[in-house]
Design a protein around this motif. Structure first.
Motif, PDB file in Angstrom:
ATOM      1  N   ALA A 134       1.242  19.590  14.763  1.00  0.00           N
ATOM      2  CA  ALA A 134       1.440  18.607  13.690  1.00  0.00           C
ATOM      3  C   ALA A 134       1.446  19.299  12.336  1.00  0.00           C
ATOM      4  CB  ALA A 134       0.348  17.556  13.728  1.00  0.00           C
ATOM      5  N   LEU A 135       2.235  18.759  11.448  1.00  0.00           N
ATOM      6  CA  LEU A 135       2.327  19.222  10.073  1.00  0.00           C
ATOM      7  C   LEU A 135       2.054  18.023   9.186  1.00  0.00           C
ATOM      8  CD1 LEU A 135       3.127  21.503   8.109  1.00  0.00           C
ATOM      9  CD2 LEU A 135       5.489  20.765   8.371  1.00  0.00           C
ATOM     10  N   ASP A 136       0.938  18.072   8.442  1.00  0.00           N
ATOM     11  CA  ASP A 136       0.538  16.959   7.577  1.00  0.00           C
ATOM     12  C   ASP A 136       0.909  17.281   6.132  1.00  0.00           C
ATOM     13  OD1 ASP A 136      -0.634  15.450   9.615  1.00  0.00           O
ATOM     14  OD2 ASP A 136      -2.511  16.552   9.435  1.00  0.00           O
ATOM     15  N   PHE A 137       1.467  16.294   5.450  1.00  0.00           N
ATOM     16  CA  PHE A 137       1.785  16.399   4.035  1.00  0.00           C
ATOM     17  C   PHE A 137       0.863  15.449   3.283  1.00  0.00           C
ATOM     18  CE2 PHE A 137       5.880  16.585   6.373  1.00  0.00           C
ATOM     19  CZ  PHE A 137       6.200  17.901   6.130  1.00  0.00           C
ATOM     20  N   GLU A 138      -0.018  15.989   2.470  1.00  0.00           N
ATOM     21  CA  GLU A 138      -0.859  15.164   1.598  1.00  0.00           C
ATOM     22  C   GLU A 138      -0.570  15.592   0.165  1.00  0.00           C
ATOM     23  OE1 GLU A 138      -4.972  15.357   2.633  1.00  0.00           O
ATOM     24  OE2 GLU A 138      -4.589  14.765   4.699  1.00  0.00           O
ATOM     25  N   ARG A 154       8.395  13.489  15.843  1.00  0.00           N
ATOM     26  CA  ARG A 154       8.034  12.156  15.364  1.00  0.00           C
ATOM     27  C   ARG A 154       7.404  12.270  13.977  1.00  0.00           C
ATOM     28  NH1 ARG A 154       5.618  12.365  20.425  1.00  0.00           N
ATOM     29  NH2 ARG A 154       3.569  12.318  19.481  1.00  0.00           N
ATOM     30  N   TRP A 155       7.556  11.184  13.203  1.00  0.00           N
ATOM     31  CA  TRP A 155       6.978  11.117  11.865  1.00  0.00           C
ATOM     32  C   TRP A 155       6.266   9.782  11.700  1.00  0.00           C
ATOM     33  CZ3 TRP A 155      11.921  12.775  12.892  1.00  0.00           C
ATOM     34  CH2 TRP A 155      12.195  14.091  12.561  1.00  0.00           C
ATOM     35  N   TYR A 156       5.141   9.799  10.989  1.00  0.00           N
ATOM     36  CA  TYR A 156       4.468   8.555  10.624  1.00  0.00           C
ATOM     37  C   TYR A 156       3.663   8.801   9.354  1.00  0.00           C
ATOM     38  CZ  TYR A 156       0.243  10.529  12.767  1.00  0.00           C
ATOM     39  OH  TYR A 156      -0.812  11.332  13.079  1.00  0.00           O
ATOM     40  N   TYR A 157       3.214   7.714   8.738  1.00  0.00           N
ATOM     41  CA  TYR A 157       2.385   7.846   7.538  1.00  0.00           C
ATOM     42  C   TYR A 157       1.012   7.244   7.818  1.00  0.00           C
ATOM     43  CZ  TYR A 157       3.939   3.012   6.713  1.00  0.00           C
ATOM     44  OH  TYR A 157       4.221   1.684   6.842  1.00  0.00           O
ATOM     45  N   THR A 158       0.036   7.641   6.975  1.00  0.00           N
ATOM     46  CA  THR A 158      -1.327   7.141   7.086  1.00  0.00           C
ATOM     47  C   THR A 158      -1.706   6.467   5.772  1.00  0.00           C
ATOM     48  OG1 THR A 158      -1.873   8.985   8.531  1.00  0.00           O
ATOM     49  CG2 THR A 158      -3.723   7.776   7.578  1.00  0.00           C
ATOM     50  N   LEU A 159      -2.327   5.293   5.883  1.00  0.00           N
ATOM     51  CA  LEU A 159      -2.776   4.551   4.703  1.00  0.00           C
ATOM     52  C   LEU A 159      -4.250   4.844   4.425  1.00  0.00           C
ATOM     53  CD1 LEU A 159      -1.057   1.159   5.585  1.00  0.00           C
ATOM     54  CD2 LEU A 159      -0.251   2.896   3.981  1.00  0.00           C
ATOM     55  N   GLU A 173       0.846  -1.180   0.000  1.00  0.00           N
ATOM     56  CA  GLU A 173       0.000   0.000   0.000  1.00  0.00           C
ATOM     57  C   GLU A 173       0.892   1.245   0.000  1.00  0.00           C
ATOM     58  OE1 GLU A 173      -3.880  -0.517   2.455  1.00  0.00           O
ATOM     59  OE2 GLU A 173      -2.229  -1.394   3.587  1.00  0.00           O
ATOM     60  N   THR A 174       0.399   2.290  -0.628  1.00  0.00           N
ATOM     61  CA  THR A 174       1.120   3.555  -0.646  1.00  0.00           C
ATOM     62  C   THR A 174       0.459   4.507   0.342  1.00  0.00           C
ATOM     63  OG1 THR A 174       1.601   3.224  -2.980  1.00  0.00           O
ATOM     64  CG2 THR A 174       1.881   5.445  -2.112  1.00  0.00           C
ATOM     65  N   PRO A 175       1.234   5.150   1.209  1.00  0.00           N
ATOM     66  CA  PRO A 175       0.641   6.095   2.165  1.00  0.00           C
ATOM     67  C   PRO A 175      -0.022   7.264   1.463  1.00  0.00           C
ATOM     68  CG  PRO A 175       2.877   5.521   2.814  1.00  0.00           C
ATOM     69  CD  PRO A 175       2.663   4.957   1.455  1.00  0.00           C
ATOM     70  N   ILE A 176      -1.139   7.734   2.035  1.00  0.00           N
ATOM     71  CA  ILE A 176      -1.827   8.895   1.470  1.00  0.00           C
ATOM     72  C   ILE A 176      -1.349  10.191   2.104  1.00  0.00           C
ATOM     73  CG2 ILE A 176      -3.885   7.642   0.766  1.00  0.00           C
ATOM     74  CD1 ILE A 176      -5.263   8.756   3.288  1.00  0.00           C
ATOM     75  N   SER A 177      -0.730  10.113   3.277  1.00  0.00           N
ATOM     76  CA  SER A 177      -0.197  11.316   3.906  1.00  0.00           C
ATOM     77  C   SER A 177       0.933  10.961   4.859  1.00  0.00           C
ATOM     78  CB  SER A 177      -1.292  12.064   4.668  1.00  0.00           C
ATOM     79  OG  SER A 177      -1.689  11.334   5.809  1.00  0.00           O
ATOM     80  N   TRP A 178       1.742  11.972   5.132  1.00  0.00           N
ATOM     81  CA  TRP A 178       2.832  11.876   6.101  1.00  0.00           C
ATOM     82  C   TRP A 178       2.596  12.944   7.145  1.00  0.00           C
ATOM     83  CZ3 TRP A 178       6.867   8.389   6.050  1.00  0.00           C
ATOM     84  CH2 TRP A 178       6.965   7.598   4.904  1.00  0.00           C
ATOM     85  N   THR A 179       2.921  12.668   8.378  1.00  0.00           N
ATOM     86  CA  THR A 179       2.709  13.624   9.453  1.00  0.00           C
ATOM     87  C   THR A 179       3.996  13.808  10.247  1.00  0.00           C
ATOM     88  OG1 THR A 179       0.387  12.993   9.642  1.00  0.00           O
ATOM     89  CG2 THR A 179       1.350  14.126  11.519  1.00  0.00           C
ATOM     90  N   THR A 180       4.302  15.074  10.518  1.00  0.00           N
ATOM     91  CA  THR A 180       5.402  15.440  11.402  1.00  0.00           C
ATOM     92  C   THR A 180       4.788  16.016  12.663  1.00  0.00           C
ATOM     93  OG1 THR A 180       6.875  15.954   9.562  1.00  0.00           O
ATOM     94  CG2 THR A 180       7.420  16.932  11.677  1.00  0.00           C
TER      95      THR A 180
END
Length: 180
Positions: free
Chosen positions: A134-138, A90-95, A72-79
């Protein structure tokens, strides 16, 4: 005819004592200067490391570079910048199914501190944050979460080591990350 046998000047021992004192002072002064420049370099390294991690996650979001073990490819990344206790980033991705993964974190060395964390509006007004931001990258869009309203478009954090500090400004509108 009497001769004046008194010589004017320093003895060898007096010269050696003065040379030793001046040498000790010069060595002490140069060591202090080197330790300060070492602290400046360490602070520069850590701010560059933080910026590098944030840019890596932004680039991952832009090119969808990351495939999980389930393909699966993540739809967003969060810092997440957490200043609620001992601070960390911290960083994580969301599916697509809303599950998260890939949690990585940066913990600062003990001698480094986060002195200020702010949400900044485009007109320059700011608001200090004492908890988490938090900073979200979509894809190519950035979102700031946990500021008091949606008019905030920048995050500013101040990283310090002793009396030396560096500011990192993250602009969620343009995607520019600066250090001052």
């Amino acid at each position: 005819m009497p001769k004046n046998s008194e010589l004017q000047g320093f003895t060898l021992w007096e010269l050696m004592v003065w040379i030793t004192i001046i040498s000790i002072i010069l060595i002490w002064a140069s060591n202090m200067n080197f330790s300060r420049s070492g602290d400046i370099q360490k602070l520069e390294i850590e701010t560059t490391r933080i910026i590098s991690f944030i840019e890596e996650k932004r680039n991952n979001a832009l090119i969808w570079k990351w495939v999980t073990t389930s393909l699966e490819t993540p739809i967003s990344w969060t810092t997440i910048i957490d200043w609620s206790g001992s601070w960390s980033i911290r960083w994580y991705y969301t599916l697509e199914n809303s599950s998260t993964g890939g949690l990585t974190s940066w913990l600062p060395p003990q001698s480094f501190s986060l002195n200020n964390l702010e949400c900044v509006r485009l007109n320059g007004t700011s608001e200090s944050i004492t908890g988490v931001i938090a900073l979200d990258f979509e894809w190519s869009v950035w979102y700031l979460r946990w500021c008091s309203d949606d008019r905030f478009k920048k995050i500013k954090l101040r990283l310090s080591k002793w009396a030396i500090s560096k500011d990192i400004t993250i602009n969620a509108l343009t995607g520019i990350i600066e250090k001052n």
